[in-house]
Design an enzyme around this catalytic site. Structure first.
Site, mmCIF file in Angstrom:
data_model
loop_
_atom_site.group_PDB
_atom_site.id
_atom_site.type_symbol
_atom_site.label_atom_id
_atom_site.label_comp_id
_atom_site.label_asym_id
_atom_site.label_seq_id
_atom_site.Cartn_x
_atom_site.Cartn_y
_atom_site.Cartn_z
ATOM 1 N N CYS A 14 -14.438 -1.107 5.318
ATOM 2 C CA CYS A 14 -13.689 -1.552 4.750
ATOM 3 C C CYS A 14 -13.170 -1.072 3.705
ATOM 4 C CB CYS A 14 -13.990 -3.436 5.008
ATOM 5 S SG CYS A 14 -14.013 -4.203 6.578
ATOM 6 N N CYS A 59 0.981 -1.446 -0.105
ATOM 7 C CA CYS A 59 -0.022 -0.380 0.057
ATOM 8 C C CYS A 59 1.014 1.420 0.338
ATOM 9 C CB CYS A 59 -1.095 0.277 1.077
ATOM 10 S SG CYS A 59 -2.105 -1.867 2.149
#
Lengths: 130, 383
Positions: B199, B81
């Protein structure tokens, strides 16, 4: 001139047959490792100490008693069939283990748990309701 | 460290499900937007850093060749990420060291290629083989957060409510409908206590920024933001009892960034942080120094991290609203902060924003809190 007598070979750390859990006369245990140079302990075993890089760890039995640091029940996963419950279990030897965890009642933080090793070597922790 | 590096152009595509687009198809429109804004032609680009995790071989070259960038160093960067932010960190470093004067940082990923579900992690990893997925890791952090901080699931849900409120004003966000705390908590359970709306959704996206030296910026005469800090850390292996509410990698990376920039967390006007799951945002309020450890939940309850509060966190809607195409997110954060600091963020403009911070981590391997953390601090450059 010097001549190399042997080549460096890779660790066969994905080989079948690595024993992670066992049951002996002393009861069930997970097989971690402890560095013979610096004393650092970890699980599962690796060929080199992650703290001091010495390459001579010894087997180190951890468990069977532990405490749930945190937990979750997973309903969506690319890793295995759902639902299943996972916990970070802090075992008494100072090592944290990610484990499948089972309990008859609700899981909880700080719940005591113990290692269960089955005949074919599969293992999990079981919560102990207070 | 010699000169300064400045961002003079920024572009991204609307994040979403773009199954009919290739990696180049995703990235080229973002790159062209950034180049146009900077007033720079593809032939002037002296180097490209391309962050991605799932693009396969030579992703950066597949993008560059489509628009005539040729004969220059192109480096493909995977840092989970943090991949896009790492690409930017390396690109701006090349400018600051005087190796190049005009460079491009791109972030791109296409998650719809996996057909939904949780992010595929590396199965060589021990914990992944036990069943670890990213929602499970954050769910365990969330249970611990609720336990240690005396917070409720409503506090977690409030993070999504805020994110969607911001995203309603952002045409680049994938999910823009307002939601209530009840709707967040009643959505499908993913990993207890985290529901679907807590999420970050899957998705496809790309973003790009043009980074130049001070001399080139003077010549271009376009709006610019100055890179005041750029820090990248890896995680530290720990076999023992880690405090999941103290992500040391972010604490350390942030400390270094604030030192480099010579500013404090309280000086910031806008932040884009790594809200991959609701609990993460609350933990990072503390890790970035926006409040004392333990007071993160108070900030969200008091509205201090939205418009009108002490600092606007994730005015773009964050990963929770935009989606999180892994390698793209770090650059997309920089694009949002560029827009905010140059006064071009439209309806979601943070008034008189001068200082902004971007923060991404990168997760999922055993024994580390995260594998990577990359933080940038940007300042509006006076014209």
């Amino acid at each position: 001139m010097t001549r190399a007598t042997s080549a460096v070979l890779p660790f066969r750390d994905l080989a079948d047959g690595m024993v992670v859990a066992e049951v002996t006369e002393q009861g069930p245990a997970l097989i971690g490792a402890r560095c013979t140079a610096c004393g650092y302990a970890w699980f599962p075993t690796r060929p080199v100490c992650p703290s001091c890089a010495a390459a001579n760890p010894e087997p180190y039995r951890i468990g069977p008693r532990g405490t749930i640091y945190s937990y979750t029940t997973v309903h969506v996963s690319s890793a295995r069939a759902t639902p299943y419950s996972l916990a970070f279990v802090d075992v008494e030897q100072g090592v944290r283990v990610l484990s499948i965890v089972e309990s008859r009642g609700d899981l909880a933080i700080d719940m005591a748990c113990h290692l269960v090793v089955e005949d074919h070597g599969d293992w999990h922790f079981a919560g102990e309701e207070s | 460290m010699n000169g300064d590096a400045l961002v003079v152009g920024a572009g991204m595509i609307a994040f979403g499900r773009h199954k009919q687009s290739s990696y180049a198809g995703l990235a080229v429109p973002a790159v062209l937007t950034a180049l146009k804004q900077a007033g720079v032609s593809p032939q002037q680009i002296e180097g490209v850093w391309c962050g991605n995790s799932f693009g396969g071989m030579l992703t950066g070259q597949r993008i560059a060749k489509d628009i005539g960038i040729a004969g220059v160093p192109i480096v493909n960067v995977d840092n989970a990420c943090s991949g896009g932010a790492t690409a930017l960190a390396e690109a701006q470093q090349a400018v600051r060291e005087g190796r190049h004067d005009i460079v491009l940082a791109v972030g791109v990923d296409k998650l719809t290629q996996f057909g939904g579900g949780t992010l595929p992690l590396v199965t060589e990893d021990w914990e992944v083989r036990q069943g670890m997925v990213m929602p499970a890791l954050y769910a365990m952090r969330a249970h611990r957060y609720l336990h240690d901080r005396g917070a409720g699931v409503e506090d977690l849900a409030e993070v999504t409510v805020k994110a969607r409120r911001h995203a309603a004003l952002n045409p680049y966000a994938q999910y823009r409908d307002a939601v209530t705390v009840e709707e967040v908590l009643q959505s499908r359970m993913i990993a207890e206590p985290l529901t679907l709306l807590q999420c970050c959704p899957t998705g496809d996206g790309a973003a790009a920024v043009v980074v130049v030296s001070e001399a080139v910026r003077g010549r271009l005469g376009v709006p610019a933001v100055r890179v005041r800090a750029s820090t990248l850390h890896s995680g530290t292996y720990m076999a023992g009892y880690r405090d999941m509410l103290y992500p040391k990698i972010t604490y350390d990376c942030a400390l270094e960034a604030f030192e480099e920039a010579g500013v404090s967390p309280q000086d910031l006007n806008v932040i884009e942080l790594h809200d991959a799951f609701t609990v993460a945002e609350l933990v990072y309020y503390e890790a970035l120094g926006l409040c004392a450890p333990g007071d993160g939940v108070k900030l969200i309850r008091d509205g201090q991290t939205s418009f009108g509060g002490q600092v606007v966190v994730n005015p773009s809607g964050g990963l929770l609203s935009k989606g999180h195409p892994v390698g793209a997110s770090g650059v997309a954060q920089a694009v949002e902060v560029f827009w905010q600091l140059t006064g071009s963020a439209g309806d979601r403009q943070v008034p008189d924003a001068r200082l902004g911070l971007t923060h991404v981590t990168g997760g999922g391997i055993s024994g580390l809190d995260h594998g990577a953390c990359c933080i940038h601090i940007f300042e509006r450059a006076e014209s």
